[in-house]
Scaffold this motif. Structure first.
Motif, mmCIF file in Angstrom:
data_model
loop_
_atom_site.group_PDB
_atom_site.id
_atom_site.type_symbol
_atom_site.label_atom_id
_atom_site.label_comp_id
_atom_site.label_asym_id
_atom_site.label_seq_id
_atom_site.Cartn_x
_atom_site.Cartn_y
_atom_site.Cartn_z
ATOM 1 N N GLN A 253 -22.638 -24.765 -7.089
ATOM 2 C CA GLN A 253 -22.851 -24.584 -8.519
ATOM 3 C C GLN A 253 -21.540 -24.805 -9.276
ATOM 4 O O GLN A 253 -20.464 -24.664 -8.717
ATOM 5 N N ARG A 329 -21.960 -22.771 -17.310
ATOM 6 C CA ARG A 329 -23.215 -22.893 -18.034
ATOM 7 C C ARG A 329 -24.358 -22.065 -17.454
ATOM 8 O O ARG A 329 -25.166 -21.522 -18.200
ATOM 9 N N ARG A 330 -24.477 -21.938 -16.123
ATOM 10 C CA ARG A 330 -25.697 -21.375 -15.537
ATOM 11 C C ARG A 330 -25.488 -20.013 -14.894
ATOM 12 O O ARG A 330 -26.352 -19.545 -14.157
ATOM 13 N N GLY A 332 -25.049 -17.003 -16.374
ATOM 14 C CA GLY A 332 -25.538 -15.836 -17.090
ATOM 15 C C GLY A 332 -24.615 -15.266 -18.144
ATOM 16 O O GLY A 332 -24.863 -14.167 -18.656
ATOM 17 N N SER A 413 -29.882 -12.280 -5.412
ATOM 18 C CA SER A 413 -31.002 -13.220 -5.578
ATOM 19 C C SER A 413 -32.022 -12.728 -6.581
ATOM 20 O O SER A 413 -32.965 -13.451 -6.899
ATOM 21 N N LEU A 418 -31.307 -14.858 -14.709
ATOM 22 C CA LEU A 418 -30.465 -15.905 -14.116
ATOM 23 C C LEU A 418 -31.349 -16.978 -13.506
ATOM 24 O O LEU A 418 -32.413 -16.678 -12.946
ATOM 25 N N ASP A 419 -30.924 -18.214 -13.630
ATOM 26 C CA ASP A 419 -31.644 -19.325 -13.040
ATOM 27 C C ASP A 419 -31.928 -19.041 -11.565
ATOM 28 O O ASP A 419 -31.043 -18.617 -10.819
ATOM 29 N N ALA A 420 -33.174 -19.269 -11.135
ATOM 30 C CA ALA A 420 -33.589 -18.907 -9.778
ATOM 31 C C ALA A 420 -32.758 -19.611 -8.713
ATOM 32 O O ALA A 420 -32.401 -19.009 -7.692
ATOM 33 N N ALA A 421 -32.441 -20.880 -8.924
ATOM 34 C CA ALA A 421 -31.655 -21.619 -7.936
ATOM 35 C C ALA A 421 -30.240 -21.074 -7.839
ATOM 36 O O ALA A 421 -29.670 -20.977 -6.745
ATOM 37 N N VAL A 422 -29.669 -20.694 -8.979
ATOM 38 C CA VAL A 422 -28.317 -20.127 -8.979
ATOM 39 C C VAL A 422 -28.318 -18.793 -8.240
ATOM 40 O O VAL A 422 -27.438 -18.520 -7.419
ATOM 41 N N ARG A 424 -30.423 -17.752 -5.993
ATOM 42 C CA ARG A 424 -30.655 -17.989 -4.566
ATOM 43 C C ARG A 424 -29.366 -18.434 -3.879
ATOM 44 O O ARG A 424 -29.031 -17.947 -2.791
#
Length: 512
Positions: A253, A329-330, A332, A413, A418-422, A424
Motif C-alpha cells: 500500500q 490516501r487510503r 483512514g 482487519s 477503512l478500505d477492506a483491502a487495506v 486485510r
C-alpha cells in the motif's frame, strides 16, 4: 451463555404520523441480542424486557429513540434496547410514491436466556485418601488452584462498565464476588480430584518432588529477574514485528504522506473558505487525537494528514465537514480528521463578527515518531540453550504468540471505515511478522533461562515437562483440561445461582 430468543414487533401509535404495520428491512438477530445483553443480568440469570420508541427518517432508520419502559428496572435492559436501535431499518412511509421522513414506531424487545443445561457428568474414579492428599499438595504448590480461583472472581471485571445503574451494579457485583469467593475451596478440591483422576500416585509424587526441588526454589527466588528479562524480550519482539510489518504493508500500500499534485488540485477546486485565518477556543486534546488516529497507521508508526472543509455552527462547532484531501490516501486519515473536527470550537470573537454559517478549512495532522528498532544479540548455540528452548516451548510461548498474531490480525482487519483491502493487508502483514520473528523470541526467552540455571538444572526441568505430570502442569493434557473446565463451570453456575438468590432477596428480578 447464549440467548434463546429475540422478540421484536412494531406497534403503531394512535397519533399521526404513523408507521403501521412496520415493514422491517433489517432487524437484529439472536447474536446481536447476545452482544447487547446486560452483563450483570446475564451473570445473575435474570431475564427482562424493554420498549423503545423511535422516529423514522427518510431512509427508514430509527432516530431519537427513548425507552419508556423496562423491567426489571436498574439492570440496564433499557440502555441495551436503545443500543440495539441502530440495528433496525424499515421501509419508510411514502407520499405519492416518494419516501418521506416522519412517523414513530414502538418496539418491544424481550431479553431471554436459554434453559440451563450442560455436558454429562464425568465419572469420578476411586482415589485413595493418600493419593488425594498428594494431589492436593500438587495443586497448591503448582499454583493452579489459586490461579483458577482468582480467575473465577476476576471474570467479573467485565461487568464494571455494564449499563446497570451504579448502585444496582455494585450490589450485584458484591453478591457475585462473595459467592465466588466462597467457592474457592471447591475450586481447589476439583483441581486436586482432577489431578488424581489423571495421574498415578507415582506421577503425582514426581510433580510434588519437582515443585519442592532446588530448581523450583531457584525459579521462585530469581523470578523477578526472569520476569524483567521476558518483558525486555517481548518489547524487542514487538518493536521488530511492527517495523517488519510496516515494511511489508508499505510494499503493498502507499504509505507516502507527502502532498501530491492531485491533492493540490483538490484543494484548489474546493469551495472557497470564507474564514481564512480561524482562531479556535478549543482544539482536540492529545487523548482525543490518539483515539482518532487510524489503528494500522498508529501501530506501524505512519504519519498522515487530512484537509477538511466545514461549516461553522451557531455555537462555534463544525458541521457538514468534507474531506478535501488526505495523505496517505487510503489509510483512514480523512476519517480521523472528521472525528477530531467534532472537538473544535471557533473563537467567540469571530462568532460575534458573524462567522456562524461560514465555511472554514481545517487541517488535521497526525504525527508519530518512528524510531529505530532495537538490535538483537543472538545467543550462541549450546546444549543449555536447546534445553531452555524446550522448556519455553512447553510453557506455551508459541501458542501465546499465535494467539497474539490472530488477535492483532483481527483487530487490524476490522477497522471501521477503512478500505477492506487495506485492512486485510495490514492484518496479514502483522500476523506474518509475528510468526517470522517467533524463533528469535524463543531464543530470547531461552537465553534468559540459560543465564539463570545450570545445564543439569535445565535438563531436570525439561525431563519433568516431558512427563505426564509436566503436561498437566503446563496445560497440555486435553483430558485434564476438559475435566477441569466442566467441573469449574458447574462451580460457577452454583455460585452464581447463590448470588442470584441473595441479590433477588433485595431486588425485583422478575419482568412485569
Amino acid at each position: 451463555m447464549g440467548l434463546a430468543a429475540l422478540a421484536v414487533a412494531g406497534a403503531a401509535r394512535a397519533d399521526p404520523p404513523r408507521v403501521s404495520p412496520p415493514e422491517w428491512l433489517v432487524r437484529p438477530d439472536g447474536e446481536d441480542l447476545a452482544d447487547s445483553y446486560p452483563g450483570l443480568a446475564r451473570a445473575l440469570s435474570i431475564e427482562g424486557r424493554a420498549t423503545i420508541s423511535c422516529a423514522v427518517d427518510v431512509k427508514g432508520r430509527l432516530q431519537d429513540c427513548v425507552s419508556p419502559t423496562a423491567s426489571p428496572q436498574g439492570l440496564g435492559f433499557d440502555k441495551a434496547a436503545l443500543e440495539m436501535s441502530r440495528l433496525f431499518a424499515m421501509r419508510p412511509r411514502t407520499v405519492d410514491g416518494e419516501p418521506v421522513a416522519g412517523g414513530t414506531v414502538r418496539i418491544p424487545i424481550r431479553f431471554t436466556l436459554p434453559p440451563p443445561g450442560g455436558a454429562s457428568a464425568i465419572p469420578e474414579p476411586f482415589v485413595t485418601p493418600a493419593a488425594l492428599d498428594a494431589a492436593r499438595r500438587a495443586a497448591r504448590l503448582s499454583g493452579i488452584a489459586g490461579r483458577l480461583a482468582r480467575g473465577l472472581a476476576g471474570d467479573l471485571d467485565r461487568i464494571e462498565a455494564d449499563s446497570a445503574d451504579p448502585m444496582v451494579r455494585a450490589q450485584g457485583l458484591a453478591a457475585l464476588t462473595e459467592a465466588r469467593r466462597q467457592a474457592s475451596p471447591q475450586v481447589a478440591e476439583v483441581v486436586a480430584r482432577s489431578i488424581a483422576a489423571q495421574l498415578s500416585p507415582a506421577e503425582v509424587h514426581q510433580w510434588v518432588s519437582h515443585m519442592n526441588g532446588p530448581a523450583q526454589r531457584k525459579l521462585d527466588a530469581r523470578g523477578p529477574e526472569l520476569t524483567r528479562a521476558f518483558a525486555a524480550a517481548q518489547a524487542t519482539h514487538t518493536q521488530i514485528v511492527l517495523a517488519n510489518a510496516r515494511d511489508t504493508f508499505c510494499g503493498r500500500q502507499d504509505c507516502n504522506g507527502e502532498t501530491s499534485l492531485a491533492d493540490m488540485r483538490a484543494l484548489a477546486e474546493a469551495p472557497e473558505a470564507i474564514i481564512d485565518k480561524p482562531r479556535w477556543s478549543r482544539a482536540p486534546s492529545l487523548a482525543e487525537a490518539r483515539a482518532a488516529y487510524p489503528l494500522a497507521a498508529q501501530a506501524f508508526r505512519l504519519s498522515g494528514w487530512a484537509m477538511l472543509q466545514c461549516r461553522v455552527t451557531q455555537g462555534g462547532g463544525l458541521e457538514d465537514c468534507e474531506v478535501v484531501a488526505q495523505g496517505p490516501r487510503r489509510l483512514g486519515f480523512g476519517a480521523a480528521g472528521l472525528k477530531v473536527a467534532a472537538s473544535y470550537r471557533l473563537d467567540p470573537d469571530l462568532l460575534a463578527q458573524g462567522a456562524a454559517g461560514d465555511r472554514v478549512n481545517l487541517p488535521a495532522v497526525f504525527s508519530i515518531e518512528r524510531g529505530t528498532p532495537p538490535t538483537r544479540v543472538r545467543p550462541r548455540p549450546s546444549r543449555a540453550l536447546a534445553l531452555a528452548r524446550e522448556i519455553v516451548r512447553a510453557q506455551g510461548i508459541e501458542a501465546q504468540a499465535d494467539h497474539a498474531a490472530d488477535l492483532g490480525q483481527w483487530l487490524l482487519s476490522h477497522q471501521p471505515g477503512l478500505d477492506a483491502a487495506v485492512a486485510r493487508d495490514a492484518g496479514e502483514a502483522y500476523r506474518g511478522a509475528v510468526i517470522a520473528d517467533l524463533p528469535n523470541l524463543l531464543n530470547d526467552h531461552a537465553a534468559a533461562y540459560a543465564a539463570v540455571f545450570t545445564e543439569p538444572e535445565l535438563a531436570g526441568m525439561a525431563a519433568f515437562l516431558r512427563s505426564r505430570a509436566g503436561h498437566l502442569a503446563t496445560g497440555r493434557d486435553d483430558a485434564f483440561n476438559v475435566r477441569l473446565a466442566q467441573a469449574l463451570g458447574e462451580i460457577q453456575v452454583k455460585a452464581d445461582a447463590q448470588a442470584r438468590t441473595a441479590f433477588c432477596a433485595a431486588h425485583v428480578c422478575a419482568a412485569d
